[in-house]
Design a protein around this motif. Structure first.
Motif, PDB file in Angstrom:
ATOM      1  N   ASP B  58      15.743 -12.855  28.568  1.00 19.01           N
ATOM      2  CA  ASP B  58      14.640 -13.296  29.406  1.00 19.01           C
ATOM      3  C   ASP B  58      14.165 -12.124  30.256  1.00 19.01           C
ATOM      4  N   GLU B  59      12.862 -11.948  30.347  1.00 22.03           N
ATOM      5  CA  GLU B  59      12.278 -10.850  31.122  1.00 22.03           C
ATOM      6  C   GLU B  59      12.614  -9.478  30.544  1.00 22.03           C
ATOM      7  N   ALA B  60      13.293  -9.452  29.388  1.00 23.78           N
ATOM      8  CA  ALA B  60      13.658  -8.177  28.754  1.00 23.78           C
ATOM      9  C   ALA B  60      14.396  -7.277  29.728  1.00 23.78           C
ATOM     10  N   THR B  61      15.269  -7.891  30.523  1.00 29.66           N
ATOM     11  CA  THR B  61      15.953  -7.152  31.581  1.00 29.66           C
ATOM     12  C   THR B  61      17.447  -7.469  31.576  1.00 29.66           C
ATOM     13  N   MET B  62      18.260  -6.427  31.728  1.00 27.23           N
ATOM     14  CA  MET B  62      19.705  -6.625  31.834  1.00 27.23           C
ATOM     15  C   MET B  62      20.303  -5.568  32.754  1.00 27.23           C
ATOM     16  N   ARG B  63      21.475  -5.904  33.313  1.00 27.88           N
ATOM     17  CA  ARG B  63      22.254  -4.902  34.000  1.00 27.88           C
ATOM     18  C   ARG B  63      22.860  -3.956  32.959  1.00 27.88           C
ATOM     19  N   LEU B  64      22.932  -2.674  33.305  1.00 25.01           N
ATOM     20  CA  LEU B  64      23.454  -1.692  32.355  1.00 25.01           C
ATOM     21  C   LEU B  64      24.880  -2.028  31.931  1.00 25.01           C
ATOM     22  N   SER B  65      25.694  -2.462  32.877  1.00 26.27           N
ATOM     23  CA  SER B  65      27.088  -2.736  32.525  1.00 26.27           C
ATOM     24  C   SER B  65      27.183  -3.889  31.531  1.00 26.27           C
ATOM     25  N   VAL B  92      12.452   1.019  31.696  1.00 28.64           N
ATOM     26  CA  VAL B  92      12.489   1.526  33.063  1.00 28.64           C
ATOM     27  C   VAL B  92      13.794   1.065  33.704  1.00 28.64           C
ATOM     28  N   ARG B  93      14.360   1.905  34.559  1.00 25.05           N
ATOM     29  CA  ARG B  93      15.560   1.554  35.310  1.00 25.05           C
ATOM     30  C   ARG B  93      15.202   1.390  36.780  1.00 25.05           C
ATOM     31  N   ARG B  94      15.843   0.419  37.424  1.00 20.24           N
ATOM     32  CA  ARG B  94      15.683   0.293  38.871  1.00 20.24           C
ATOM     33  C   ARG B  94      16.946  -0.375  39.407  1.00 20.24           C
ATOM     34  N   PRO B  95      17.291  -0.090  40.664  1.00 20.98           N
ATOM     35  CA  PRO B  95      18.494  -0.721  41.219  1.00 20.98           C
ATOM     36  C   PRO B  95      18.317  -2.234  41.310  1.00 20.98           C
ATOM     37  N   ASP B  96      19.395  -2.956  41.090  1.00 28.17           N
ATOM     38  CA  ASP B  96      19.375  -4.416  41.210  1.00 28.17           C
ATOM     39  C   ASP B  96      19.167  -4.768  42.689  1.00 28.17           C
ATOM     40  N   PRO B  97      18.056  -5.468  43.022  1.00 30.61           N
ATOM     41  CA  PRO B  97      17.790  -5.788  44.439  1.00 30.61           C
ATOM     42  C   PRO B  97      18.881  -6.648  45.058  1.00 30.61           C
ATOM     43  N   ARG B 101      24.771  -1.793  43.580  1.00 29.04           N
ATOM     44  CA  ARG B 101      25.666  -1.081  42.677  1.00 29.04           C
ATOM     45  C   ARG B 101      25.191  -1.167  41.237  1.00 29.04           C
ATOM     46  N   TYR B 102      24.518  -2.249  40.924  1.00 29.05           N
ATOM     47  CA  TYR B 102      24.057  -2.425  39.546  1.00 29.05           C
ATOM     48  C   TYR B 102      22.703  -1.766  39.330  1.00 29.05           C
ATOM     49  N   THR B 103      22.419  -1.470  38.062  1.00 30.34           N
ATOM     50  CA  THR B 103      21.115  -0.955  37.678  1.00 30.34           C
ATOM     51  C   THR B 103      20.529  -1.883  36.628  1.00 30.34           C
ATOM     52  N   LEU B 104      19.276  -2.275  36.830  1.00 34.18           N
ATOM     53  CA  LEU B 104      18.592  -3.133  35.872  1.00 34.18           C
ATOM     54  C   LEU B 104      17.755  -2.281  34.929  1.00 34.18           C
ATOM     55  N   ALA B 105      17.870  -2.573  33.645  1.00 30.20           N
ATOM     56  CA  ALA B 105      17.031  -1.915  32.650  1.00 30.20           C
ATOM     57  C   ALA B 105      16.049  -2.937  32.103  1.00 30.20           C
ATOM     58  N   THR B 106      14.776  -2.568  32.046  1.00 28.26           N
ATOM     59  CA  THR B 106      13.746  -3.467  31.527  1.00 28.26           C
ATOM     60  C   THR B 106      12.977  -2.783  30.415  1.00 28.26           C
ATOM     61  N   LEU B 107      12.800  -3.525  29.340  1.00 25.31           N
ATOM     62  CA  LEU B 107      12.026  -3.025  28.209  1.00 25.31           C
ATOM     63  C   LEU B 107      10.539  -3.008  28.574  1.00 25.31           C
TER      64      LEU B 107
END
Lengths: 162, 162
Positions: B58-65, B92-97, B101-107
DNA sequence: TCATTCAAGTTGCCGGGGCAAGTAAGATGG
DNA sequence: CCATCTTACTTGCCCCGGCAACTTGAATGA
């Protein structure tokens, strides 16, 4: 059946599950084997396979091209593995006396000792990861299916497409 | 059965056959998939898997881990893949709001187009190499056995041994 | 509140493998 | 007998991935 498989441009749900499991095995199994062998014997899974294959032949000798094919390796890859093995005195290379184009690789005593020493833990790892989780029937079925897939993939690579 | 398997230090003949077929598949199948994808789409099989996994969420987004775990990847490996993907504007990468500590990656749209464009030939290759050579029953058996092996191998890697 | 601990992610370094080009040995054909 | 072709193997260049060390953000505990 075979026809539908190549016609639709997508995998159905059952295929998806099989494919996901196969992907995990194909990615993670070599990693797990490499780690055990690297830690306990200082060699990779692929290098172990080359040593083992050589050790099973008569006179512990093979032509490099035959060895490469049976280890599912390219020639440059095997060539570099042989460089490392010669540096450790595990194999010797010499031109094939019957045809100077070929090169014969022979396992040395030290090389054979290396396989023998590395084998038990490696075999135990293989059993733990692959065979222990399966029933006898599952093992047979797995073998039958993998043999067919292996033959197809092998043909693919030999024919040079990909 | 399970007990004998871990006791004897060798594989019996039946196990040898299964093991040889599995080795071939594990070595040669990724090579064949990589070659097709590299030639037709300029990406590796692993990179395709990352893009595909992202595109399914969903949203083409996941945490890197999470993405790393589901792609059977280490974190450094995925991190470098993401460097390449960002350079091509596929993610695109952006910190998880909710947790820095997490980074979100979105297609990105371009990233999704890449998966869609690469999928048909890749899927056809998978069908040709894996599913076409098998009967429906063999496919089910293969899936059942591989699922068990995959679970075992995955646990192995997560537990850090190897 | 601040020190400690822990987990997520990145970076640097090193080794391994793919590909393409180069070398060498035998086959082929005039 | 020599030119050409084919096949086995090696080499050089580049990229990728593993590992270990580092950075950062949050949780824990006195």
């Amino acid at each position: 059946m075979g026809l539908m498989d190549t016609q639709s441009p997508w995998l159905d749900d059952d295929q998806q599950d099989v494919w996901q499991a196969l992907l995990t095995v194909v990615i993670a199994l070599p990693a797990a084997l490499d780690r055990q062998l690297q830690r306990d014997a200082g060699i990779s899974n692929f290098e172990y396979g080359v040593l083992a294959r050589l050790s099973m032949t008569d006179e512990a000798t093979m032509r490099l091209s035959d060895l490469a094919r049976e280890c599912d390796s390219t020639q440059p890859r095997l060539s570099k593995v042989m460089d490392r093995f010669e540096a450790r005195d595990w194999v010797v290379r010499r031109p094939d006396p019957t045809d100077g184009r070929y090169t014969l690789a022979t396992l040395t005593d030290a090389g054979r000792e290396k396989v023998v020493a590395s084998a038990p833990e490696h075999v135990a790892q293989v059993k733990r990861l692959v065979f222990d989780p399966l029933s006898a029937a599952q093992r047979r079925h797995l073998g039958a299916a993998l043999t067919r897939v292996a033959a197809t993939v092998r043909r693919e690579l030999e024919e040079g497409r990909g």
